[in-house]
Design an enzyme around this catalytic site. Structure first.
Site, PDB file in Angstrom:
ATOM      1  N   TYR A  47      42.505  10.069   6.957  1.00  0.00           N
ATOM      2  CA  TYR A  47      43.347  11.064   7.635  1.00  0.00           C
ATOM      3  C   TYR A  47      42.625  11.646   8.835  1.00  0.00           C
ATOM      4  CZ  TYR A  47      44.970  15.761   8.781  1.00  0.00           C
ATOM      5  OH  TYR A  47      45.353  16.881   9.477  1.00  0.00           O
ATOM      6  N   LYS A  73      43.202  11.429  12.966  1.00  0.00           N
ATOM      7  CA  LYS A  73      43.365  12.603  13.829  1.00  0.00           C
ATOM      8  C   LYS A  73      42.315  12.593  14.946  1.00  0.00           C
ATOM      9  CE  LYS A  73      45.910  15.633  13.391  1.00  0.00           C
ATOM     10  NZ  LYS A  73      47.326  15.794  13.859  1.00  0.00           N
ATOM     11  N   THR A 108      42.943  19.130  13.953  1.00  0.00           N
ATOM     12  CA  THR A 108      42.408  19.754  12.740  1.00  0.00           C
ATOM     13  C   THR A 108      40.895  19.906  12.794  1.00  0.00           C
ATOM     14  OG1 THR A 108      42.067  19.332  10.370  1.00  0.00           O
ATOM     15  CG2 THR A 108      42.459  17.409  11.728  1.00  0.00           C
ATOM     16  N   ASP A 109      40.392  20.890  12.062  1.00  0.00           N
ATOM     17  CA  ASP A 109      38.934  21.061  11.952  1.00  0.00           C
ATOM     18  C   ASP A 109      38.294  19.901  11.187  1.00  0.00           C
ATOM     19  OD1 ASP A 109      39.952  21.692   9.419  1.00  0.00           O
ATOM     20  OD2 ASP A 109      38.738  23.500   9.162  1.00  0.00           O
ATOM     21  N   GLU A 110      39.111  19.111  10.483  1.00  0.00           N
ATOM     22  CA  GLU A 110      38.546  18.019   9.680  1.00  0.00           C
ATOM     23  C   GLU A 110      37.927  16.927  10.546  1.00  0.00           C
ATOM     24  OE1 GLU A 110      40.511  16.703   6.236  1.00  0.00           O
ATOM     25  OE2 GLU A 110      41.292  18.679   5.767  1.00  0.00           O
ATOM     26  N   ASP A 151      60.918   8.218  15.106  1.00  0.00           N
ATOM     27  CA  ASP A 151      59.493   7.970  14.836  1.00  0.00           C
ATOM     28  C   ASP A 151      58.737   8.086  16.163  1.00  0.00           C
ATOM     29  OD1 ASP A 151      57.007   6.793  14.355  1.00  0.00           O
ATOM     30  OD2 ASP A 151      57.853   5.183  13.112  1.00  0.00           O
ATOM     31  N   ALA A 174      39.991  10.595  10.357  1.00  0.00           N
ATOM     32  CA  ALA A 174      39.616   9.580  11.355  1.00  0.00           C
ATOM     33  C   ALA A 174      40.803   9.294  12.278  1.00  0.00           C
ATOM     34  CB  ALA A 174      39.154   8.304  10.654  1.00  0.00           C
ATOM     35  N   ASN A 214      45.964  25.605   6.958  1.00  0.00           N
ATOM     36  CA  ASN A 214      47.079  26.550   7.039  1.00  0.00           C
ATOM     37  C   ASN A 214      47.674  26.783   5.649  1.00  0.00           C
ATOM     38  OD1 ASN A 214      48.866  26.397  10.151  1.00  0.00           O
ATOM     39  ND2 ASN A 214      46.733  25.897   9.841  1.00  0.00           N
ATOM     40  N   THR A 229      59.825  11.860   6.916  1.00  0.00           N
ATOM     41  CA  THR A 229      59.070  11.210   5.846  1.00  0.00           C
ATOM     42  C   THR A 229      59.248  12.065   4.594  1.00  0.00           C
ATOM     43  OG1 THR A 229      57.065  12.523   6.189  1.00  0.00           O
ATOM     44  CG2 THR A 229      57.318  10.536   7.556  1.00  0.00           C
ATOM     45  N   GLU A 231      50.958  12.046   9.368  1.00  0.00           N
ATOM     46  CA  GLU A 231      50.780  11.998   7.920  1.00  0.00           C
ATOM     47  C   GLU A 231      49.643  12.968   7.687  1.00  0.00           C
ATOM     48  OE1 GLU A 231      52.388  10.509   5.521  1.00  0.00           O
ATOM     49  OE2 GLU A 231      53.819   9.539   6.860  1.00  0.00           O
TER      50      GLU A 231
HETATM   51  P1  NAD Z   1      53.553  18.062   7.080  1.00  0.00           P
HETATM   52  O1  NAD Z   1      53.135  16.841   6.356  1.00  0.00           O
HETATM   53  O2  NAD Z   1      54.114  19.213   6.333  1.00  0.00           O
HETATM   54  O3  NAD Z   1      54.631  17.679   8.190  1.00  0.00           O
HETATM   55  C1  NAD Z   1      54.515  16.572   9.019  1.00  0.00           C
HETATM   56  C2  NAD Z   1      55.873  16.297   9.659  1.00  0.00           C
HETATM   57  O4  NAD Z   1      55.712  15.184  10.553  1.00  0.00           O
HETATM   58  C3  NAD Z   1      56.965  15.913   8.669  1.00  0.00           C
HETATM   59  O5  NAD Z   1      58.152  16.609   8.977  1.00  0.00           O
HETATM   60  C4  NAD Z   1      57.134  14.425   8.879  1.00  0.00           C
HETATM   61  O6  NAD Z   1      58.442  13.958   8.591  1.00  0.00           O
HETATM   62  C5  NAD Z   1      56.795  14.281  10.356  1.00  0.00           C
HETATM   63  N1  NAD Z   1      56.340  12.935  10.718  1.00  0.00           N
HETATM   64  C6  NAD Z   1      55.386  12.187  10.094  1.00  0.00           C
HETATM   65  N2  NAD Z   1      55.248  11.000  10.723  1.00  0.00           N
HETATM   66  C7  NAD Z   1      56.106  11.015  11.769  1.00  0.00           C
HETATM   67  C8  NAD Z   1      56.404  10.096  12.800  1.00  0.00           C
HETATM   68  N3  NAD Z   1      55.806   8.899  12.849  1.00  0.00           N
HETATM   69  N4  NAD Z   1      57.311  10.443  13.721  1.00  0.00           N
HETATM   70  C9  NAD Z   1      57.958  11.646  13.665  1.00  0.00           C
HETATM   71  N5  NAD Z   1      57.719  12.541  12.710  1.00  0.00           N
HETATM   72  C10 NAD Z   1      56.803  12.243  11.767  1.00  0.00           C
HETATM   73  O7  NAD Z   1      52.295  18.491   7.944  1.00  0.00           O
HETATM   74  P2  NAD Z   1      51.789  19.936   8.374  1.00  0.00           P
HETATM   75  O8  NAD Z   1      50.920  20.462   7.319  1.00  0.00           O
HETATM   76  O9  NAD Z   1      52.936  20.737   8.856  1.00  0.00           O
HETATM   77  O10 NAD Z   1      50.850  19.545   9.611  1.00  0.00           O
HETATM   78  C11 NAD Z   1      51.373  19.501  10.928  1.00  0.00           C
HETATM   79  C12 NAD Z   1      50.269  19.085  11.873  1.00  0.00           C
HETATM   80  O11 NAD Z   1      49.198  20.003  11.787  1.00  0.00           O
HETATM   81  C13 NAD Z   1      49.662  17.719  11.580  1.00  0.00           C
HETATM   82  O12 NAD Z   1      49.409  17.086  12.794  1.00  0.00           O
HETATM   83  C14 NAD Z   1      48.375  18.031  10.844  1.00  0.00           C
HETATM   84  O13 NAD Z   1      47.413  17.017  11.065  1.00  0.00           O
HETATM   85  C15 NAD Z   1      47.982  19.320  11.532  1.00  0.00           C
HETATM   86  N6  NAD Z   1      47.160  20.214  10.716  1.00  0.00           N
HETATM   87  C16 NAD Z   1      47.615  20.665   9.505  1.00  0.00           C
HETATM   88  C17 NAD Z   1      46.859  21.582   8.786  1.00  0.00           C
HETATM   89  C18 NAD Z   1      47.320  22.110   7.456  1.00  0.00           C
HETATM   90  O14 NAD Z   1      46.575  22.857   6.827  1.00  0.00           O
HETATM   91  N7  NAD Z   1      48.511  21.797   6.988  1.00  0.00           N
HETATM   92  C19 NAD Z   1      45.628  22.012   9.279  1.00  0.00           C
HETATM   93  C20 NAD Z   1      45.170  21.502  10.505  1.00  0.00           C
HETATM   94  C21 NAD Z   1      45.969  20.628  11.224  1.00  0.00           C
HETATM   95  O1  TDX Z   2      44.661  19.089  -6.275  1.00  0.00           O
HETATM   96  C1  TDX Z   2      43.818  19.484  -5.466  1.00  0.00           C
HETATM   97  N1  TDX Z   2      42.668  20.034  -5.925  1.00  0.00           N
HETATM   98  C2  TDX Z   2      41.684  20.492  -5.101  1.00  0.00           C
HETATM   99  O2  TDX Z   2      40.644  20.973  -5.576  1.00  0.00           O
HETATM  100  C3  TDX Z   2      44.011  19.393  -4.036  1.00  0.00           C
HETATM  101  C4  TDX Z   2      45.270  18.790  -3.481  1.00  0.00           C
HETATM  102  C5  TDX Z   2      43.013  19.860  -3.224  1.00  0.00           C
HETATM  103  N2  TDX Z   2      41.882  20.370  -3.724  1.00  0.00           N
HETATM  104  C6  TDX Z   2      40.816  20.836  -2.808  1.00  0.00           C
HETATM  105  C7  TDX Z   2      40.453  19.840  -1.746  1.00  0.00           C
HETATM  106  C8  TDX Z   2      40.068  20.726  -0.567  1.00  0.00           C
HETATM  107  O3  TDX Z   2      38.716  21.114  -0.677  1.00  0.00           O
HETATM  108  O4  TDX Z   2      41.340  21.954  -2.113  1.00  0.00           O
HETATM  109  C9  TDX Z   2      40.951  21.946  -0.736  1.00  0.00           C
HETATM  110  C10 TDX Z   2      42.194  21.906   0.110  1.00  0.00           C
HETATM  111  O5  TDX Z   2      42.795  20.651  -0.087  1.00  0.00           O
HETATM  112  P1  TDX Z   2      44.156  20.254   0.660  1.00  0.00           P
HETATM  113  O6  TDX Z   2      45.164  21.314   0.434  1.00  0.00           O
HETATM  114  O7  TDX Z   2      44.488  18.857   0.278  1.00  0.00           O
HETATM  115  O8  TDX Z   2      43.709  20.374   2.183  1.00  0.00           O
HETATM  116  P2  TDX Z   2      42.535  19.677   2.997  1.00  0.00           P
HETATM  117  O9  TDX Z   2      42.135  18.410   2.376  1.00  0.00           O
HETATM  118  O10 TDX Z   2      41.465  20.716   3.202  1.00  0.00           O
HETATM  119  O11 TDX Z   2      43.298  19.390   4.360  1.00  0.00           O
HETATM  120  C11 TDX Z   2      44.232  20.359   4.911  1.00  0.00           C
HETATM  121  O12 TDX Z   2      43.635  21.098   5.938  1.00  0.00           O
HETATM  122  C12 TDX Z   2      43.334  20.406   7.118  1.00  0.00           C
HETATM  123  C13 TDX Z   2      45.488  19.675   5.403  1.00  0.00           C
HETATM  124  O13 TDX Z   2      46.055  18.919   4.367  1.00  0.00           O
HETATM  125  C14 TDX Z   2      45.206  18.818   6.591  1.00  0.00           C
HETATM  126  O14 TDX Z   2      46.422  18.307   7.112  1.00  0.00           O
HETATM  127  C15 TDX Z   2      44.524  19.635   7.638  1.00  0.00           C
HETATM  128  O15 TDX Z   2      44.136  18.845   8.700  1.00  0.00           O
END
Ligand code: NAD
Ligand code: TDX
Length: 358
Positions: free
Chosen positions: A150, A154, A125-127, A60, A152, A180, A37, A84
């Site tokens: 999102y 998860k 996720t903690d969300e 996918d 919901a 992360n 994606t 996503e």
């Molecule tokens: P990201 O958006 O960077 O990466 C997601 C990856 O999944 C992408 O490479 C995308 O191409 C792939 N993907 C999406 N839909 C797909 C599908 N239908 N089939 C196959 N591949 C698909 O996300 P991330 O930040 O690396 O998060 C990874 C996982 O960790 C997610 O499940 C997210 O919910 C979870 N998570 C992320 C965070 C965070 O802070 N980033 C925190 C808690 C949990």
């Molecule tokens: O432009 C911004 N301004 C801002 O104030 C953005 C993008 C975010 N924020 C705030 C919203 C949140 O309180 O910053 C905090 C972090 O936002 P994001 O980086 O969008 O993360 P969050 O919504 O907390 O979700 C992330 O952590 C949990 C990941 O995107 C999720 O995939 C994961 O599950």
């Protein structure tokens, strides 16, 4: 060799985990199954694409035939990172979130069941817990109260995983981690967005009053937690994973740390209209994973410094991203304010959050 399917491995956490796994698991052969994606980026894996223990398959996770085909490689372990993952995008349109987060997870679980996988590991996720009151910590037994489409999706995925464990006996583990940060994070997420904006001399759009609390976990610590849970986690169980910073850090404080690191002025902060449904605070109880022997090793200041340095040193990675699909998204998400020359939501009314506190 242990044959491992890693889904979503071209994204931020997945690609960091693949690097980690190739380093620490010499007996693993990895299939990275990713739809590519907007967030999937094979540049994240360029340095290992010739590794004989690594294979990439574009697909996918909601496509049962494609999943069945990759499972035929004799996959024993599935680690599902695919989702996503951006809350703001889920507010604009939810369908893809459900397709991947619910139908995709169900398709993978069916595959795990049919092919007799030894473990299905779901990255959650903690969300899923929703807002947490000051002083409280979400435990794994808490009711799920997701606030965004999102989270919901998860939460629905997590419930399906547990249902397949109970009904079909699929061996599963779920880990729910906090925000992360680290290298290769798509620059739509707060930390990567703010660092790269400042490197481009652009303002940073802070939602609402900036007093929201997130628990920032370095991606390396997350990778180590996954490994520990693969090894020692009880099948059928859920584990929280978080850094538990004390004192907790508000978004405004994190933004100030980034500004300090980049020697940027507080005037670069734009307080913009809040995210709808914005959760005020997340905090997880990590006793369950700690008992198994995990603790975070990267202190927030050090992790942030390393991360800022990485984005500084790797403009070739993020600059192309910020000029493509991203730009259209950014302009829509942070609409041009009449009062400023850069894209942003309209400013908050005065007094809400001036620069004095920054
Ligand atoms: P990201 O958006 O960077 O990466 C997601 C990856 O999944 C992408 O490479 C995308 O191409 C792939 N993907 C999406 N839909 C797909 C599908 N239908 N089939 C196959 N591949 C698909 O996300 P991330 O930040 O690396 O998060 C990874 C996982 O960790 C997610 O499940 C997210 O919910 C979870 N998570 C992320 C965070 C965070 O802070 N980033 C925190 C808690 C949990
Ligand atoms: O432009 C911004 N301004 C801002 O104030 C953005 C993008 C975010 N924020 C705030 C919203 C949140 O309180 O910053 C905090 C972090 O936002 P994001 O980086 O969008 O993360 P969050 O919504 O907390 O979700 C992330 O952590 C949990 C990941 O995107 C999720 O995939 C994961 O599950």
């Amino acid at each position: 060799m242990i044959r491992v399917l890693i889904t979503g491995g071209a994204g931020f956490i997945g690609s960091n985990y693949i690097h980690h796994a190739l380093r620490v698991h010499p007996d693993w052969e990895i299939w990275n199954f990713d739809k590519l994606t907007y967030a999937g980026n094979l540049a994240n894996l360029k340095d290992i694409e010739q590794d004989a223990r690594y294979h990439f398959v574009k697909g996918d996770i909601a496509d049962a035939a494609a999943v069945a085909a990759v499972m035929k490689n004799g996959i024993e372990l599935i680690i599902n990172f695919a989702a996503e993952s951006h809350v703001d995008r889920s507010i604009k349109g939810s369908q893809e979130f459900l397709m991947t987060g619910v139908l995709g997870v169900q398709t993978l679980l069916d595959a795990a069941k049919e092919h007799g996988a030894k473990l299905f590991y779901q990255i959650s996720t903690d969300e899923v817990y929703g807002d947490v009151e000051a002083g409280q910590y979400s435990t794994e037994a808490d009711i799920l109260r997701p606030s965004s489409p999102y989270s919901a999706a998860k939460a629905a995925g997590d419930l399906l995983v547990l249902a397949y464990a109970r009904t079909h006996g699929v061996p599963v583990i779920i880990s729910r981690c906090t925000n992360n940060y680290g290298p290769h994070q798509y620059p739509e997420k707060m930390l990567a967005l703010f660092v790269t904006n400042l490197l481009e001399n652009k303002h940073v759009p802070l939602y609402g009053d900036g007093q929201q609390i997130r628990d920032w976990l370095h991606v390396d610590d997350h990778c180590r937690a996954i490994d520990l849970l693969l090894d020692k986690g009880r099948r059928g169980e859920v584990y929280n994973v978080g850094a538990n910073h004390q004192p907790e850090l508000t978004n405004l404080q994190v933004t100030r740390l980034i500004l300090d690191e980049l020697k940027a002025d507080a005037a670069m902060i734009d307080f913009v209209t809040d995210r709808p449904g914005h959760d005020r605070r997340y905090a997880v109880d990590t006793a369950k994973v700690s008992v198994l022997g995990w603790k975070p090793l990267v202190a927030p200041e050090e992790g942030l410094r390393r991360t800022v340095r990485w984005y500084k040193d790797n403009p070739d990675w993020w600059r192309p991203i910020k000029s493509g699909e991203f730009l259209k998204y950014y302009q829509e998400q942070y609409r041009k304010s009449p009062s400023s020359s850069h894209p942003s939501f309209p400013r908050q009314s005065s007094g809400q959050a001036g620069r004095r506190g920054v």
